[in-house]
Design an enzyme around this catalytic site. Structure first.
Site, short mmCIF file in Angstrom:
data_model
loop_
_atom_site.label_atom_id
_atom_site.label_comp_id
_atom_site.label_asym_id
_atom_site.label_seq_id
_atom_site.Cartn_x
_atom_site.Cartn_y
_atom_site.Cartn_z
N SER A 67 25.43 79.80 42.07
CA SER A 67 25.54 78.35 41.88
C SER A 67 26.25 77.94 40.59
CB SER A 67 24.16 77.71 41.91
OG SER A 67 23.67 77.68 43.24
N LYS A 108 28.94 75.45 41.11
CA LYS A 108 28.81 73.99 41.13
C LYS A 108 29.41 73.32 39.90
CE LYS A 108 24.71 73.94 44.13
NZ LYS A 108 24.41 75.37 44.31
N SER A 126 20.56 72.20 41.28
CA SER A 126 21.31 73.18 42.08
C SER A 126 21.10 72.95 43.58
CB SER A 126 20.90 74.61 41.70
OG SER A 126 21.96 75.51 41.96
#
Length: 375
Positions: free
Chosen positions: A154, A157, A211
């Site tokens: 993640s 992101k 997240s």
């Protein structure tokens, strides 16, 4: 009397002569050599035959080409294997020199299954790849496997958010979570049910802070041109930032094919930290999303944001099985902006222990290395 003695003497001499004649004749020297030569030759042949047999028994079989090459380069491999120890010796440099030239990691490599050990001021880290640098001067303060290309989970992101903000899309536009946003790759869950409506700003907030995968996917899906155009924009942005070891295939980080290195991720953190909205949303401790008749409570996925007093300016956590536990952040320490990237820790506790150790080490070293105030 004399005749009797003469007769006795003659008899004695005759007996002596008979005894001497009865003895075998000794061969001459030449005959002895001729007789000994065949024996010596036979003995020599027997010894030679034994030596040949022994040589045949101990002679190694011809090695295949691959085995021969392996034997040829084995000394080089042994030399390379012990070389990091020499680097570790250099890591005992004084603090000021370490901050000027960058500390060097001496320990296990990525994926070798050994717990790594830091030979400087008692640091012992579990993350497989680490980079700490001064964001203001770009000086490397500590590094280990910082050019290794690994799955980033993640941490993806950060790029998702950067592309959305730089695209100038309206933040108050309402997005709807659809079946397309459901994770079909890993089967992860989400508290954003299909049909949930939220603004683009809220989706960005949840993607960075908590997240939230469906929020991140919705950001990419609603980009002009959809997911393919969004992924292309992510990779174009990576190229613009000089992230030559970085590749994206989707906006959430669930795919193991989203890959980067600590070096590249540090540049990404530096770029994202120049966007005030990303700084604000990523370090928000929590958020309450009104979803129809209910309120969904979210909290920051970064333990240090929730439970510590460190001045964290921007952060992002990440985890999938292939990437291990990761975190990337920018922190204000001793009047300096420091970027930290930790990748592939074995579990969450190890990740936060590594981060806490590094922050405390940086606090000590940066304060001690700071010039004394003028009087």
């Amino acid at each position: 009397m004399i005749p009797i003695l003469n007769r006795a003497l003659r008899q004695a001499l005759a007996a002596l002569l008979t005894a001497v004649l009865a003895l075998p004749l000794a061969p001459s020297a030449e005959a002895a050599q001729r007789q000994a030569k065949p024996l010596t030759s036979a003995k020599h042949k027997a010894v030679s035959t034994k030596k040949k047999r022994a040589m045949v028994q101990v002679r190694p079989r011809a090695q295949p080409a691959a085995a021969a090459r392996a034997a040829k380069f084995a000394p080089l491999r042994r030399e390379a294997a012990v070389r990091p120890r020499a680097v570790g010796a250099r890591a005992s440099m004084a603090t000021g020199a370490a901050l000027a030239a960058g500390a060097v990691w001496a320990g296990a490599g990525v994926g070798d299954g050994e717990e790594a050990t830091w030979f400087h001021e008692g640091l012992r880290l579990h993350s497989s790849a680490v980079l700490v640098l001064d964001a203001d001067t770009n000086a490397v303060l500590l590094n280990k496997n910082d050019e290794a290309v690994l799955p980033i989970a993640s941490l993806t992101k950060l790029m998702t958010a950067l592309v959305v903000v730089d695209a100038g899309l309206p933040m108050d536009e309402v997005l709807t979570i659809t079946e397309d946003d459901v994770d079909r790759l890993k089967g992860t869950g989400s508290r954003l049910a299909v049909g949930t409506r939220l603004t683009r700003a809220e989706a960005l907030h949840l993607a960075l802070m908590a997240s939230e995968n469906r929020a991140a996917h919705a950001l990419g899906r609603t980009y002009p041109g959809g997911i393919p155009a969004f992924v292309a924009a992510m990779n174009n942005k990576a190229f613009e930032l000089g992230l030559m070891r970085t590749r994206f295939v989707e906006p959430t980080g669930l795919s193991r094919d989203n890959r980067s290195s600590p070096r590249d991720l540090a540049r990404l953190v530096a770029a994202a930290s120049t966007r005030p909205l990303l700084r604000e949303l990523s370090v928000s401790p929590g958020y309450e999303l009104a979803d129809g008749g209910r309120v969904v409570h979210y909290r920051n996925s970064n333990k240090l944001v929730r439970d510590s007093e460190w001045d964290i300016l921007l952060q992002k956590t990440g985890y999938i099985r292939e990437a291990g536990r990761c975190v990337a952040m920018q922190v204000r320490l001793a009047g300096r902006n420091v970027i930290m990237v930790l990748m592939n820790a074995g579990n969450s506790a190890a990740r936060w222990a590594d981060a806490e150790q590094l922050l405390q080490w940086l606090q000590r070293t940066l304060v001690s290395a700071a010039p004394a105030p003028r009087t």
